[in-house]
Design an enzyme around this catalytic site. Structure first.
Site, PDB file in Angstrom:
ATOM      1  N   ASN A  28      26.458   4.671  31.157  1.00 46.68           N
ATOM      2  CA  ASN A  28      27.836   4.217  30.958  1.00 46.68           C
ATOM      3  C   ASN A  28      28.059   2.911  31.733  1.00 46.68           C
ATOM      4  OD1 ASN A  28      30.978   5.238  32.386  1.00 46.68           O
ATOM      5  ND2 ASN A  28      30.704   4.177  30.449  1.00 46.68           N
ATOM      6  N   ASP A  34      23.705   2.596  38.037  1.00 46.57           N
ATOM      7  CA  ASP A  34      22.735   2.002  37.110  1.00 46.57           C
ATOM      8  C   ASP A  34      21.574   1.365  37.866  1.00 46.57           C
ATOM      9  OD1 ASP A  34      24.507   0.107  38.174  1.00 46.57           O
ATOM     10  OD2 ASP A  34      24.507  -1.125  36.359  1.00 46.57           O
TER      11      ASP A  34
END
Length: 246
Positions: free
Chosen positions: A8, A99
């Site tokens: 995401n 991430d």
């Protein structure tokens, strides 16, 4: 045993399936601005999985993801406590983007260490893994899209351009000039940051690029050794294998 892997990011949300053997498939991409329970339900359809691993850098969307899965299936959000396969040599591990941690997990498994990951997204991030191995930190700069969009937003006569390989360095039109400035200029930014990181890192690190603009920029930057488009998802798969077991 299959796991749902969700990356995401600020621009796009990727959903893929993976298992102990590797990534099975990329099931869907949802523009992050459109991510909601309805778009999730449509993207997932009748997919079956036994656990979910998510790296999210958008707090509002993270909450939507958390609410959507609830207690229906085990969910793990990547953070500094996740099993990424290395120690974290960083003063405030909680501040590292999920991430970036997923990329670190993936690059160590696929490419070894020392290594520099360059992730071309909304921002471009440089993450450094030492030969220890340890996550050491890195650098953050505006993404190529953000840089190229700035001029049309702030000037009256310059329009948005398509980000493609420039046909020339000396532009013969406004569009060509902007493409040259964006792509060639951005490659210069990437080279310089890599050079400065190498001065501070022991050994000869491999440089691996990932993210949406990775191939375009890497084609003109010899310092980048390889483009690995699935690096973040592969990192999520490895975390899933350690959290949920085989």
């Amino acid at each position: 045993m299959s796991w749902l892997l969700i990356d995401n990011s600020n621009t796009r949300t990727k959903l893929a399936l993976g298992d102990v053997q590797g990534l099975e498939s990329l099931s869907s991409i949802i523009p992050t601005a459109e991510l909601c329970e309805a778009t999730l339900a449509e993207a997932l359809g009748d997919l079956e999985f036994t656990g979910v691993v998510i790296c999210s850098v958008v707090p509002a969307k993270r909450q939507i993801l958390s609410d959507y899965f609830g207690d229906r299936v085990p969910v793990h959000f990547v953070d500094q406590h996740s099993p990424i396969g290395m120690i974290i040599d960083y003063p405030d591990p909680a501040a590292i983007g999920a991430d970036r941690l997923a990329n670190a997990a993936g690059v160590l498994e696929r490419h070894g260490a020392p290594v520099i990951v360059v992730d071309f997204g909304t921002a471009v991030t440089f993450d450094v893994i030492s030969d220890q191995p340890a996550y050491c930190g890195g650098a953050i700069a505006p993404g190529l899209g953000a840089m190229s969009a700035y001029l049309p937003q702030k000037t009256a006569l310059l329009e948005a351009i398509e980000l493609v390989e420039p046909t020339c360095a000396i532009g013969k039109s406004t569009e060509q000039a902007m493409q040259s400035g964006a792509v060639h200029g951005y490659r210069g930014l990437v080279r310089e940051i890599i050079a400065q990181i190498r001065k501070e890192l022991t050994g000869e690190p491999k440089v691996v690029a990932t993210g949406g603009d990775a191939q375009l920029i890497a084609d003109g930057v010899c310092e980048i050794d390889e483009v690995d488009r699935d690096l973040t998802l592969e990192g999520l798969r490895l975390v899933a294998s350690r959290v949920f077991g085989a």
